[in-house]
Design an enzyme around this catalytic site. Structure first.
Site, mmCIF file in Angstrom:
data_model
loop_
_atom_site.group_PDB
_atom_site.id
_atom_site.type_symbol
_atom_site.label_atom_id
_atom_site.label_comp_id
_atom_site.label_asym_id
_atom_site.label_seq_id
_atom_site.Cartn_x
_atom_site.Cartn_y
_atom_site.Cartn_z
ATOM 1 N N ASP A 1 0.380 -1.389 0.004
ATOM 2 C CA ASP A 1 0.181 -0.004 0.089
ATOM 3 C C ASP A 1 1.291 1.186 0.193
ATOM 4 O O ASP A 1 0.203 2.629 -0.826
ATOM 5 C CB ASP A 1 -0.983 0.126 1.095
ATOM 6 N N ARG B 1 8.481 24.370 -33.072
ATOM 7 C CA ARG B 1 8.328 23.666 -33.953
ATOM 8 C C ARG B 1 7.563 24.058 -34.922
ATOM 9 O O ARG B 1 6.197 24.051 -34.440
ATOM 10 C CB ARG B 1 7.141 21.608 -33.664
ATOM 11 N N GLN C 1 3.670 11.520 -30.091
ATOM 12 C CA GLN C 1 3.455 11.236 -31.237
ATOM 13 C C GLN C 1 3.565 13.193 -31.640
ATOM 14 O O GLN C 1 3.552 13.785 -32.669
ATOM 15 C CB GLN C 1 1.324 11.596 -31.160
ATOM 16 N N ILE C 2 3.693 13.991 -30.709
ATOM 17 C CA ILE C 2 3.914 15.249 -30.916
ATOM 18 C C ILE C 2 4.989 15.552 -31.213
ATOM 19 O O ILE C 2 5.336 16.663 -31.882
ATOM 20 C CB ILE C 2 3.267 16.444 -29.247
ATOM 21 N N GLU D 1 4.583 -4.058 -7.983
ATOM 22 C CA GLU D 1 3.952 -3.037 -7.108
ATOM 23 C C GLU D 1 2.397 -3.110 -7.543
ATOM 24 O O GLU D 1 1.788 -3.163 -6.660
ATOM 25 C CB GLU D 1 4.440 -2.096 -6.872
HETATM 26 N N1 CAA Z 1 -3.340 -4.585 3.968
HETATM 27 C C1 CAA Z 1 -3.636 -5.230 4.556
HETATM 28 N N2 CAA Z 1 -4.111 -6.963 5.182
HETATM 29 C C2 CAA Z 1 -4.064 -7.048 3.448
HETATM 30 C C3 CAA Z 1 -4.352 -6.511 2.639
HETATM 31 C C4 CAA Z 1 -3.766 -4.932 2.278
HETATM 32 N N3 CAA Z 1 -3.565 -4.222 1.899
HETATM 33 N N4 CAA Z 1 -4.893 -6.963 1.546
HETATM 34 C C5 CAA Z 1 -5.097 -7.747 1.432
HETATM 35 N N5 CAA Z 1 -4.672 -7.956 3.055
HETATM 36 C C6 CAA Z 1 -5.007 -9.151 3.499
HETATM 37 C C7 CAA Z 1 -6.633 -9.438 4.084
HETATM 38 O O1 CAA Z 1 -7.551 -8.435 4.993
HETATM 39 C C8 CAA Z 1 -6.739 -11.144 4.761
HETATM 40 O O2 CAA Z 1 -6.476 -11.295 5.841
HETATM 41 P P1 CAA Z 1 -7.126 -12.542 6.924
HETATM 42 O O3 CAA Z 1 -7.158 -13.448 5.927
HETATM 43 O O4 CAA Z 1 -6.576 -12.395 7.901
HETATM 44 O O5 CAA Z 1 -8.667 -11.553 6.060
HETATM 45 C C9 CAA Z 1 -5.241 -11.505 3.634
HETATM 46 O O6 CAA Z 1 -4.582 -10.588 3.169
HETATM 47 C C10 CAA Z 1 -5.600 -12.338 2.325
HETATM 48 O O7 CAA Z 1 -6.295 -11.189 2.451
HETATM 49 P P2 CAA Z 1 -7.110 -11.557 0.259
HETATM 50 O O8 CAA Z 1 -7.709 -12.605 -0.009
HETATM 51 O O9 CAA Z 1 -7.779 -10.032 -0.478
HETATM 52 O O10 CAA Z 1 -5.558 -12.196 -0.563
HETATM 53 P P3 CAA Z 1 -5.836 -12.528 -1.851
HETATM 54 O O11 CAA Z 1 -4.613 -13.124 -2.198
HETATM 55 O O12 CAA Z 1 -7.261 -13.044 -2.819
HETATM 56 O O13 CAA Z 1 -5.125 -11.603 -3.256
HETATM 57 C C11 CAA Z 1 -4.215 -9.648 -3.873
HETATM 58 C C12 CAA Z 1 -4.903 -10.639 -2.926
HETATM 59 C C13 CAA Z 1 -5.271 -8.215 -3.349
HETATM 60 C C14 CAA Z 1 -4.363 -10.052 -5.148
HETATM 61 C C15 CAA Z 1 -2.995 -9.859 -3.470
HETATM 62 O O14 CAA Z 1 -2.492 -10.854 -3.805
HETATM 63 C C16 CAA Z 1 -2.511 -8.978 -4.470
HETATM 64 O O15 CAA Z 1 -1.483 -7.235 -3.994
HETATM 65 N N6 CAA Z 1 -1.174 -8.503 -5.853
HETATM 66 C C17 CAA Z 1 -0.397 -8.533 -6.196
HETATM 67 C C18 CAA Z 1 0.720 -8.781 -5.502
HETATM 68 C C19 CAA Z 1 2.122 -7.466 -5.877
HETATM 69 O O16 CAA Z 1 1.873 -6.601 -6.350
HETATM 70 N N7 CAA Z 1 3.114 -8.405 -6.260
HETATM 71 C C20 CAA Z 1 4.302 -7.298 -6.384
HETATM 72 C C21 CAA Z 1 5.260 -7.143 -5.204
HETATM 73 S S1 CAA Z 1 6.293 -6.395 -5.142
HETATM 74 C C22 CAA Z 1 6.918 -5.431 -7.048
HETATM 75 O O17 CAA Z 1 6.426 -5.724 -8.066
HETATM 76 C C23 CAA Z 1 8.692 -5.680 -7.319
HETATM 77 C C24 CAA Z 1 9.860 -4.736 -7.155
HETATM 78 O O18 CAA Z 1 10.598 -5.099 -6.460
HETATM 79 C C25 CAA Z 1 9.277 -3.104 -7.222
#
Ligand code: CAA
Length: 397
Positions: free
Chosen positions: A252, A280, A352-353, A379
């Site tokens: 987040d 331009r 494009q511009i 992310e």
């Molecule tokens: N904050 C706190 N807790 C959270 C949350 C949040 N934002 N989102 C979910 N949770 C909690 C839920 O409350 C739940 O808890 P409980 O089981 O206790 O109720 C638990 O996590 C599971 O939640 P979901 O059932 O919603 O989980 P899901 O498997 O359906 O997945 C998702 C949710 C949003 C799809 C998540 O998997 C997600 O964000 N996926 C994308 C991952 C991502 O962003 N990857 C990038 C990695 S970093 C990167 O890019 C590389 C780098 O180095 C920059």
């Protein structure tokens, strides 16, 4: 919280004198020291260690970290403003700043024990060392709860032994410390993920292949392989099984950083386009006199300013959460979704511009376009952001 409640609360913070001073300082530094080396690093793919170290000395590698742990002790808006200015000069630099600040340092500051902060936060927030965040695996990207790597407690109960392969680790080739998410209890699915603080210079930590990328080419990205890597139990962050929630909470914060990065790229492309449209000449005058160019400029500007408001609003929500404890997941996802799609729109229109010059490597416009593309993917993809927003609005899981 549903949409109308969100908008009622959408306080847009004003920039304080301190914010304006920081913005000026970062802008000067980024334009003088980063912008001139951006093309060269884009071409070579070389990690810009020297400028990153300088940013560390300026307090930009731990902006929100309290001063007692080596940071600058500023707020989320200060972080967003820094990201925008750095990304405007070079997106690769801003990727490194982003992961260090809002994925690694934010996690340590929020979830680390005092001993963990002393050992693993202070040197990274002060820029002496580089931190990384490692969630993704070859078969586990968007579906982050399905990882195949494992951490198994040894018989003495002193260490976890880690085996597995992590991918797409930003700063992986150079990181000193990694915040690693891996499975301790596979049967428990996402509740079986735990977080560990990993030292890169220990046996069993193997840096894998560096990814050849379309954009942000100077921000090194690699696989990391763990082969019987032993991590002491005191390096677990939070409790066993807290890892998935920590990873999501941290993302987040990270998504506000990527939104700001997208904003910086879009602003750079937009400003170059305005200048080009003034200068331009075609059909007897500057191309900016044509309505089809004017429409592009108007749409680019409007989307950029709308992104800025969503980013500032997400910053305000994150600040509020420090006292209320309320999540700002939707605000962060909306900012990232809109800003990253705006960056794609704006960089595409900028090409494009500029016509042929926009497509040529003689100008940075094509780099902005390539760099913007990742902001819709890492992310959390745009599709994941839409899913997060909609699920929250509908009260679904
Ligand atoms: N904050 C706190 N807790 C959270 C949350 C949040 N934002 N989102 C979910 N949770 C909690 C839920 O409350 C739940 O808890 P409980 O089981 O206790 O109720 C638990 O996590 C599971 O939640 P979901 O059932 O919603 O989980 P899901 O498997 O359906 O997945 C998702 C949710 C949003 C799809 C998540 O998997 C997600 O964000 N996926 C994308 C991952 C991502 O962003 N990857 C990038 C990695 S970093 C990167 O890019 C590389 C780098 O180095 C920059």
């Amino acid at each position: 919280m549903v949409a109308h409640e969100l908008s009622q609360q959408a306080l847009i913070p004003a920039l304080s004198d301190e914010h304006l001073e920081l913005q000026r300082m970062v802008r000067n530094f980024a334009q003088k020291e980063i912008a001139p080396i951006a093309t060269e690093h884009d071409e070579s793919g070389e990690f810009p260690l020297e400028t990153i170290k300088k940013m560390g000395a300026m307090g930009l590698m731990g902006i929100e970290v309290p001063e007692e742990y080596g940071g600058a002790g500023m707020d989320t808006l200060a972080y967003a403003l820094t990201m925008i200015e750095v990304a405007k000069a070079d997106a690769s630099h801003s990727t490194i700043v982003s992961v260090n600040n809002s994925l690694y340092c934010f996690a340590l500051n929020k979830f680390g024990t005092e001993a963990q902060k002393q050992k693993y936060l202070t040197p990274v927030a002060s820029g002496e060392k580089i931190g990384a965040y490692s969630l993704t695996e070859p078969m586990s990207g968007s579906d982050a709860g399905t990882m195949e790597s494992r951490a198994v407690l040894n018989a003495a109960g002193t260490h976890y032994v880690i085996n597995g392969r992590k991918s797409w680790v930003t700063s992986g080739p150079v990181a000193d410390y990694v915040l690693l998410f891996t499975m301790t209890d596979p049967d428990r699915k996402h509740k079986g993920v735990s977080a560990f603080l990993i030292e890169a210079d220990k046996p069993g930590f193997i840096r894998g292949k560096k990814e050849p990328k379309l954009g942000i080419r100077a921000s090194a990205t690699s696989e990391i392989v763990y082969e019987n890597y032993e991590v002491p139990v005191e390096n677990m962050m939070g409790e066993r099984g807290d890892g998935f929630k920590i990873a999501m909470t941290v993302l987040d914060a990270g998504r506000i950083g990527i939104a700001s990065q997208a904003q910086g790229i879009a602003e750079a492309a937009y400003e170059a386009s305005v200048q080009y449209a003034r200068e331009r000449q075609a059909f007897g005058g500057p191309i900016g006199q044509f309505q089809m160019i004017q429409q592009k400029i108007a749409d680019m500007k409007t989307r950029i300013e709308a992104s800025r408001l969503l980013i500032y609003s997400a910053c305000a929500a994150k600040e509020r959460s420090k006292t209320t404890g309320e999540r700002y997941t939707v605000e962060a996802s909306m900012a990232k979704l809109f800003a990253s799609e705006t960056a794609m729109f704006v960089t595409d229109e900028a090409i494009q511009i500029h016509g042929g010059m926009g497509y040529s490597k003689e100008m940075p416009i094509e780099r902005y376009y390539r760099d913007a593309r990742i902001t819709r993917i890492y992310e959390g993809t745009s599709e994941i952001q839409r899913m997060v927003i909609a699920r929250n609005e509908l009260g679904l899981r």
